[in-house]
Design an enzyme around this catalytic site. Structure first.
Site, mmCIF file in Angstrom:
data_model
loop_
_atom_site.group_PDB
_atom_site.id
_atom_site.type_symbol
_atom_site.label_atom_id
_atom_site.label_comp_id
_atom_site.label_asym_id
_atom_site.label_seq_id
_atom_site.Cartn_x
_atom_site.Cartn_y
_atom_site.Cartn_z
ATOM 1 N N GLU A 201 49.639 40.559 44.610
ATOM 2 C CA GLU A 201 48.428 39.796 44.909
ATOM 3 C C GLU A 201 48.737 38.298 44.799
ATOM 4 O O GLU A 201 48.707 37.730 43.711
ATOM 5 C CB GLU A 201 47.315 40.183 43.943
ATOM 6 C CG GLU A 201 46.955 41.660 43.960
ATOM 7 C CD GLU A 201 46.157 42.058 42.741
ATOM 8 O OE1 GLU A 201 45.003 41.586 42.613
ATOM 9 O OE2 GLU A 201 46.681 42.812 41.906
ATOM 10 N N HIS B 1 37.449 39.644 40.057
ATOM 11 C CA HIS B 1 37.518 39.812 41.519
ATOM 12 C C HIS B 1 36.227 39.457 42.257
ATOM 13 O O HIS B 1 35.826 40.120 43.211
ATOM 14 C CB HIS B 1 37.944 41.228 41.877
ATOM 15 C CG HIS B 1 39.359 41.553 41.513
ATOM 16 N ND1 HIS B 1 40.356 40.614 41.482
ATOM 17 C CD2 HIS B 1 39.958 42.737 41.173
ATOM 18 C CE1 HIS B 1 41.498 41.182 41.143
ATOM 19 N NE2 HIS B 1 41.285 42.466 40.945
ATOM 20 N N HIS C 198 44.229 42.956 47.984
ATOM 21 C CA HIS C 198 44.539 43.879 46.886
ATOM 22 C C HIS C 198 45.162 45.176 47.407
ATOM 23 O O HIS C 198 44.795 46.271 46.954
ATOM 24 C CB HIS C 198 43.266 44.172 46.091
ATOM 25 C CG HIS C 198 43.495 44.531 44.652
ATOM 26 N ND1 HIS C 198 44.252 45.605 44.257
ATOM 27 C CD2 HIS C 198 43.061 43.941 43.504
ATOM 28 C CE1 HIS C 198 44.260 45.681 42.938
ATOM 29 N NE2 HIS C 198 43.549 44.670 42.453
#
Length: 356
Positions: free
Chosen positions: A321, A112, A186
């Site tokens: 996502e 991420h 997210h």
């Protein structure tokens, strides 16, 4: 008319102001966004009983910071980049040069966007429109070399609350050097409300014929696994609980569903996921022009202080996502995540809310 509200939410140690922005349409859909991490803090969906907040999160800036700076960050509601999901070994090659972006997830790789990804940035906010479909744009710059990535990247996400109760996320980016890019949001959804119990009885329909299977580090193997005959076959709809109760090596690796579903490489807006709660009757349809969607059943939530004093817990929500595939820079057979210098990147994801 739509409404727009801005109010203080906190302050960083170096004096940057954290604000909460609330935008709503005449139909009653309202969205709360922070300029810290572009976090979607609340989505209030109108129902016959009144508005229901259908995303997980925290009540205070301090709780978000505590969560996001922990080794097990949930990234609750955050805008994730430069590279959402995982990069194996924290490295990739581009034009013969290897870039080390670091391993912030022990034993697995880069997750991420790294230690200081987009989820921890303070973004510049601008109201673009206060009409019946209000729009809020949050923008930032990621300097050349930040977290090891090449290129000075300008990036923005525009959030629009449409007249038909849709939250539209429009991503834009450009770099002065060739780089890689994978952006997502997210948010954890619970169509019974953040305080409505687990999501095991939520029915998911995912319009994907395959997933990208992963190894024991949750890194794609490079193969495509057809969903036919597996717990990952959501094409005709099944409850989250039914999938998790099944037996499959990929479920064991992920502790549940935590996989990229393959939507196809045609970059047109298409229907990716339909989710509906039989308890609330609320439904959300996820549309995207990206080639994949990571569906995550919150297999590792726990202990962080959530909204209303309720600690976050396992299977309290699920994520959709929208994305390019994980570890794509190391898999030339996957859709390319290369963003060429001075080439404009644009992508749209929509969450369309209805009540049955």
């Amino acid at each position: 008319m739509a409404q727009f509200l801005s109010k203080p939410f906190g302050m960083t140690p170096n004096g940057e102001k954290i604000n909460e922005y609330i935008i709503s349409n005449p139909g009653g859909l309202a969205v709360s966004v922070l300029n810290y991490g572009c976090i979607i803090k609340n989505i209030w969906v109108p129902t016959k009983r009144g508005p229901v907040d259908v995303v997980l999160g925290h009540d205070t800036y301090a709780d978000y910071v505590k969560d996001f700076e922990s080794s097990g960050s949930t990234c609750c509601g955050a805008f994730v980049g430069r590279y959402a999901n995982r990069i194996a070994g924290g490295a990739f090659a581009l034009d013969g040069r290897t870039y080390d972006v670091g391993c912030n997830e022990a034993g697995r790789g880069h997750l991420h966007g790294g230690v200081h990804g987009f989820d921890k940035k303070v973004w510049e906010a601008a109201v673009l429109d206060e009409g019946d479909e209000p729009r809020l744009r949050l923008s930032a710059v990621s300097e050349d070399g930040e977290e090891g990535y090449p290129g000075r990247l300008t990036v923005s996400v525009t959030l629009t609350v449409t007249a038909n109760n849709t939250l539209r996320l429009s991503y834009e980016a450009a770099s002065d050097k060739d780089t890689v890019l994978n952006l997502t949001n997210h948010a954890y959804f619970n169509l019974n409300g953040y305080d409505g119990g687990d999501v095991l009885d939520t029915v998911l329909t995912i319009h994907a014929d395959a997933i990208t299977p992963v190894d024991d580090r949750l890194i794609p193997t490079g193969e495509l696994l057809p969903v036919e005959g597996t717990p990952f076959d959501f094409r005709k709809g099944q409850t989250i609980g039914a999938a998790l109760a099944a037996s499959h090596p990929q479920l064991k690796i992920g502790g549940g569903v935590d996989h990229n579903f393959v939507l196809g490489d045609n970059r047109h807006l298409r229907h990716a996921v339909h989710a509906v709660s039989p308890r609330s009757g609320l439904a959300v349809d996820c549309w995207t022009d990206l080639p994949g969607v990571q569906v995550y059943t919150a297999n590792f939530l726990g202990e962080d202080a959530g909204k209303g004093g309720i600690n976050l817990y396992r299977h309290q929500g699920f994520c959709m996502e929208t994305q390019f595939f994980p570890d794509s820079p190391n898999h030339p057979e996957f859709p390319s995540t290369r963003l060429k210098a001075r080439e404009a990147f644009h992508s749209v994801t929509e969450y369309r809310f209805t009540q049955t």
